[in-house]
Design a protein around this motif. Structure first.
Motif, mmCIF file in Angstrom:
data_model
loop_
_atom_site.group_PDB
_atom_site.id
_atom_site.type_symbol
_atom_site.label_atom_id
_atom_site.label_comp_id
_atom_site.label_asym_id
_atom_site.label_seq_id
_atom_site.Cartn_x
_atom_site.Cartn_y
_atom_site.Cartn_z
ATOM 1 N N ALA A 151 0.802 -1.300 0.127
ATOM 2 C CA ALA A 151 -0.108 0.043 -0.055
ATOM 3 C C ALA A 151 0.711 1.353 0.034
ATOM 4 C CB ALA A 151 -0.863 -0.128 1.389
ATOM 5 N N VAL A 152 2.021 1.016 0.192
ATOM 6 C CA VAL A 152 3.170 2.285 0.239
ATOM 7 C C VAL A 152 3.553 2.656 -1.121
ATOM 8 C CG1 VAL A 152 4.947 3.103 1.180
ATOM 9 C CG2 VAL A 152 3.748 1.729 2.605
ATOM 10 N N THR A 153 3.451 3.825 -1.578
ATOM 11 C CA THR A 153 4.154 4.238 -2.806
ATOM 12 C C THR A 153 5.520 4.933 -2.607
ATOM 13 O OG1 THR A 153 1.926 4.606 -4.008
ATOM 14 C CG2 THR A 153 3.751 5.691 -4.924
ATOM 15 N N ALA A 154 6.575 4.202 -3.128
ATOM 16 C CA ALA A 154 7.925 4.839 -2.777
ATOM 17 C C ALA A 154 8.118 5.736 -3.842
ATOM 18 C CB ALA A 154 8.716 3.716 -2.744
ATOM 19 N N ILE A 155 7.660 5.645 -5.186
ATOM 20 C CA ILE A 155 8.384 6.593 -6.160
ATOM 21 C C ILE A 155 6.847 7.068 -6.627
ATOM 22 C CG2 ILE A 155 9.224 6.779 -8.260
ATOM 23 C CD1 ILE A 155 11.214 6.556 -5.879
ATOM 24 N N HIS A 156 6.723 8.163 -6.867
ATOM 25 C CA HIS A 156 5.533 8.725 -7.428
ATOM 26 C C HIS A 156 5.618 9.452 -9.108
ATOM 27 C CE1 HIS A 156 3.209 8.771 -3.753
ATOM 28 N NE2 HIS A 156 4.422 8.901 -3.110
ATOM 29 N N ASP A 157 5.380 8.742 -9.911
ATOM 30 C CA ASP A 157 5.370 9.326 -11.327
ATOM 31 C C ASP A 157 6.604 9.950 -11.651
ATOM 32 O OD1 ASP A 157 4.051 9.572 -13.788
ATOM 33 O OD2 ASP A 157 3.186 11.362 -13.127
ATOM 34 N N LEU A 158 7.977 9.292 -11.647
ATOM 35 C CA LEU A 158 8.887 9.580 -11.862
ATOM 36 C C LEU A 158 9.414 10.047 -13.332
ATOM 37 C CD1 LEU A 158 11.854 11.016 -10.897
ATOM 38 C CD2 LEU A 158 12.627 8.713 -10.690
ATOM 39 N N SER A 159 9.726 11.276 -13.886
ATOM 40 C CA SER A 159 10.015 11.251 -15.474
ATOM 41 C C SER A 159 11.378 12.176 -15.204
ATOM 42 C CB SER A 159 8.999 12.349 -16.217
ATOM 43 O OG SER A 159 7.899 11.491 -16.125
ATOM 44 N N LEU A 160 12.414 11.680 -15.856
ATOM 45 C CA LEU A 160 13.525 12.245 -15.598
ATOM 46 C C LEU A 160 14.701 11.659 -16.877
ATOM 47 C CD1 LEU A 160 15.925 13.452 -13.991
ATOM 48 C CD2 LEU A 160 16.345 11.227 -12.885
ATOM 49 N N GLU A 161 15.399 12.807 -17.471
ATOM 50 C CA GLU A 161 16.249 12.251 -18.476
ATOM 51 C C GLU A 161 17.626 12.675 -18.002
ATOM 52 O OE1 GLU A 161 16.436 12.139 -23.405
ATOM 53 O OE2 GLU A 161 14.631 13.076 -22.253
ATOM 54 N N ILE A 162 18.653 11.786 -18.308
ATOM 55 C CA ILE A 162 19.938 12.148 -18.154
ATOM 56 C C ILE A 162 20.780 11.801 -19.384
ATOM 57 C CG2 ILE A 162 22.098 10.791 -16.932
ATOM 58 C CD1 ILE A 162 20.085 9.890 -14.835
ATOM 59 N N GLU A 163 21.415 13.010 -19.512
ATOM 60 C CA GLU A 163 22.264 13.077 -20.758
ATOM 61 C C GLU A 163 23.555 12.081 -20.768
ATOM 62 O OE1 GLU A 163 21.381 14.700 -23.588
ATOM 63 O OE2 GLU A 163 19.449 15.302 -22.712
ATOM 64 N N PRO A 164 23.876 11.551 -21.890
ATOM 65 C CA PRO A 164 25.208 10.846 -21.949
ATOM 66 C C PRO A 164 26.415 11.483 -21.651
ATOM 67 C CG PRO A 164 23.990 10.560 -24.254
ATOM 68 C CD PRO A 164 23.215 11.530 -23.345
ATOM 69 N N GLY A 165 27.211 10.823 -20.682
ATOM 70 C CA GLY A 165 28.526 11.339 -20.564
ATOM 71 C C GLY A 165 28.281 12.590 -19.338
ATOM 72 N N THR A 166 27.291 12.380 -18.628
ATOM 73 C CA THR A 166 26.996 13.188 -17.480
ATOM 74 C C THR A 166 26.943 12.557 -16.394
ATOM 75 O OG1 THR A 166 24.602 13.253 -17.680
ATOM 76 C CG2 THR A 166 25.717 15.119 -18.829
ATOM 77 N N LEU A 167 27.446 13.221 -15.107
ATOM 78 C CA LEU A 167 27.222 12.650 -13.757
ATOM 79 C C LEU A 167 26.002 13.370 -13.068
ATOM 80 C CD1 LEU A 167 30.047 11.600 -11.210
ATOM 81 C CD2 LEU A 167 27.840 12.596 -10.458
ATOM 82 N N VAL A 168 25.014 12.642 -12.644
ATOM 83 C CA VAL A 168 23.808 13.012 -12.076
ATOM 84 C C VAL A 168 23.866 12.247 -10.770
ATOM 85 C CG1 VAL A 168 21.119 13.192 -12.354
ATOM 86 C CG2 VAL A 168 22.715 13.662 -14.287
ATOM 87 N N THR A 169 23.367 13.085 -9.882
ATOM 88 C CA THR A 169 23.181 12.607 -8.191
ATOM 89 C C THR A 169 21.824 12.739 -8.027
ATOM 90 O OG1 THR A 169 25.528 13.442 -7.962
ATOM 91 C CG2 THR A 169 24.000 13.160 -6.124
ATOM 92 N N LEU A 170 21.440 11.388 -7.421
ATOM 93 C CA LEU A 170 20.262 11.529 -6.739
ATOM 94 C C LEU A 170 20.418 11.838 -5.231
ATOM 95 C CD1 LEU A 170 18.596 8.299 -8.385
ATOM 96 C CD2 LEU A 170 18.528 10.536 -9.149
ATOM 97 N N LEU A 171 19.902 13.062 -4.688
ATOM 98 C CA LEU A 171 20.180 13.579 -3.221
ATOM 99 C C LEU A 171 18.799 13.596 -2.698
ATOM 100 C CD1 LEU A 171 22.076 14.815 -1.437
ATOM 101 C CD2 LEU A 171 21.626 17.173 -2.722
ATOM 102 N N GLY A 172 19.040 13.219 -1.750
ATOM 103 C CA GLY A 172 17.903 13.486 -0.457
ATOM 104 C C GLY A 172 18.062 12.688 0.692
ATOM 105 N N PRO A 173 16.944 13.001 1.641
ATOM 106 C CA PRO A 173 17.224 12.326 3.062
ATOM 107 C C PRO A 173 16.685 10.955 2.816
ATOM 108 C CG PRO A 173 15.124 13.688 3.087
ATOM 109 C CD PRO A 173 16.008 13.828 1.578
ATOM 110 N N SER A 174 16.986 10.177 3.976
ATOM 111 C CA SER A 174 16.578 8.819 4.172
ATOM 112 C C SER A 174 15.155 8.545 4.024
ATOM 113 C CB SER A 174 17.007 8.153 5.287
ATOM 114 O OG SER A 174 18.424 8.300 5.811
ATOM 115 N N GLY A 175 14.657 7.482 3.032
ATOM 116 C CA GLY A 175 13.247 7.374 2.547
ATOM 117 C C GLY A 175 12.819 8.046 1.621
ATOM 118 N N CYS A 176 13.744 9.071 0.969
ATOM 119 C CA CYS A 176 13.248 9.754 -0.051
ATOM 120 C C CYS A 176 12.676 9.280 -1.337
ATOM 121 C CB CYS A 176 13.771 11.055 -0.252
ATOM 122 S SG CYS A 176 15.642 10.628 -1.123
ATOM 123 N N GLY A 177 13.445 7.775 -1.445
ATOM 124 C CA GLY A 177 13.368 7.199 -2.817
ATOM 125 C C GLY A 177 14.713 7.194 -3.749
ATOM 126 N N LYS A 178 15.585 7.821 -3.400
ATOM 127 C CA LYS A 178 16.886 7.884 -4.281
ATOM 128 C C LYS A 178 17.284 6.295 -4.531
ATOM 129 C CE LYS A 178 19.774 9.167 -0.549
ATOM 130 N NZ LYS A 178 18.943 9.101 0.447
#
Length: 354
Positions: A21-48
């Protein structure tokens, strides 16, 4: 060895992840370009971490699609996704030599021992560990073990390198050193990397873009400078570096520009979307300075003062609540209960959209 000369793109399309019954990730749309470093940042339990595990194929989305290099990998198992992962624990085999650890994935993929070890030595050279192949993991420092884990991932020539809290087991000084090495290696080789951390300084130091997550939602995405200087909410302002968030009124000044009014102080603002009326101001601790009480300053009273070598940390009571201030003027520490005026520098002050 052709270490990721053709880095892959990553795309999340309306991805959701539910655990019962728990939704951990809500409707995530994200694009990461080739050759880049992208960080997923957030507090504990945020879904990263859940997001990273879905990209790795260790968790399956409940809805939506994940694409790597334009290829839909949503239903593919982890070993068919052309990604490699560096784990928080390094996950090195303690009984194997460093060379055998780095060659393990290649040998599992059917490469001969000789060819696998040649590529393993090339991988170790990439991370500055030439000549370390015959040692055991126990004979290496934590930072060196982390580099072995990166080499092991890179020799598989993935389209995307995934790093899950890769520095959390290192002490502060070594963590700073290794994060610089990872960033330099990523820029030199040009691979795509998705990096998970809860450490704001780490994210600011290594990233092309940062995706800040909160409660399974992407709260804001942008370059480190954009997130630090133009936070979209009080949460972002306080999470990306520390900030004092105070209420203000946006007013029209005599020259027709907009300013944020705090009591008798009016501070010029640059926000293009600013409108007159009630708003909030995010003020970095180093954007304030202390002086005598006078017009144009906030009246304050010192509650605490801590000497930290190159700066002093103050807590100052004002009409807008307690303000946390870092002052580089260390020659004299202002005494507790002394009355002061609080001024603002031009930089480090951002208007938070309503």
């Amino acid at each position: 060895m052709t270490v990721p000369l053709k880095p892959g793109s990553v795309r999340f399309e309306n991805v959701q992840k539910r655990f019962g019954a728990v939704t951990a990730i809500h409707d995530l749309s994200l694009e990461i370009e080739p050759g880049t470093l992208v960080t997923l940042l957030g507090p504990s339990g945020c879904g990263k971490t859940t997001t990273l595990r879905m990209l790795a194929g260790l968790e399956q989305p409940s809805a939506g699609r994940i694409l790597i290099g334009g290829r839909d990998v949503t239903a593919l198992p982890a070993n068919e996704r052309d990604v490699s992962m560096v784990f928080q624990s390094y996950a090195l085999f303690p009984h194997m030599s460093i060379a055998d650890n780095v060659a393990y994935g290649l040998r599992s993929g059917g490469l001969s021992r000789r060819a696998a070890h040649e590529r393993a030595e090339e991988g170790l050279a990439l991370v500055g560990l030439n000549g370390f192949g015959e040692r055991l993991p126990s004979e290496l420092s934590g930072g060196q073990q982390q580099r072995v884990a990166v080499a092991r991932a890179l020799v598989l020539e993935p389209q995307v390198l995934l790093l899950d809290e890769p520095l959390s087991n290192l002490d502060t000084r070594l963590r700073r050193h290794v994060r610089t090495e990872i960033r330099e290696l990523q820029q030199r080789l040009g691979f795509t990397a998705v990096y998970v951390t809860h450490d704001q300084d780490e994210a600011l130091a290594v990233s092309d873009r940062i995706v800040v997550m909160k409660d399974g939602i992407m709260a804001q995405a942008g370059s480190p400078r954009e997130l630090y200087e133009q936070p979209a909410s009080a949460f972002i302002a306080d999470f990306i570096g520390e900030a004092n968030v105070v209420p203000c009124d946006v007013v029209r000044t005599s020259d027709g520009r907009l300013g944020a009014r705090l009591g008798g102080m009016v501070h010029a603002i640059r926000a293009d979307s600013a409108r007159e009326g009630a708003a909030k101001l995010a003020i970095r601790p180093n954007a304030m300075f202390l002086g005598d009480r006078r017009p144009g300053f906030l009246d304050g009273r010192v509650l605490s003062a801590a000497y930290l070598g190159d700066h002093i940390e103050y807590e100052v009571e004002t009409a807008f609540g307690r303000l946390f201030i870092t002052d580089p003027a260390v020659e004299t520490v202002r005494p507790i209960a002394s009355e002061v005026g609080v001024g603002l520098h031009d930089r480090g002050v951002a208007l938070i959209p309503a």
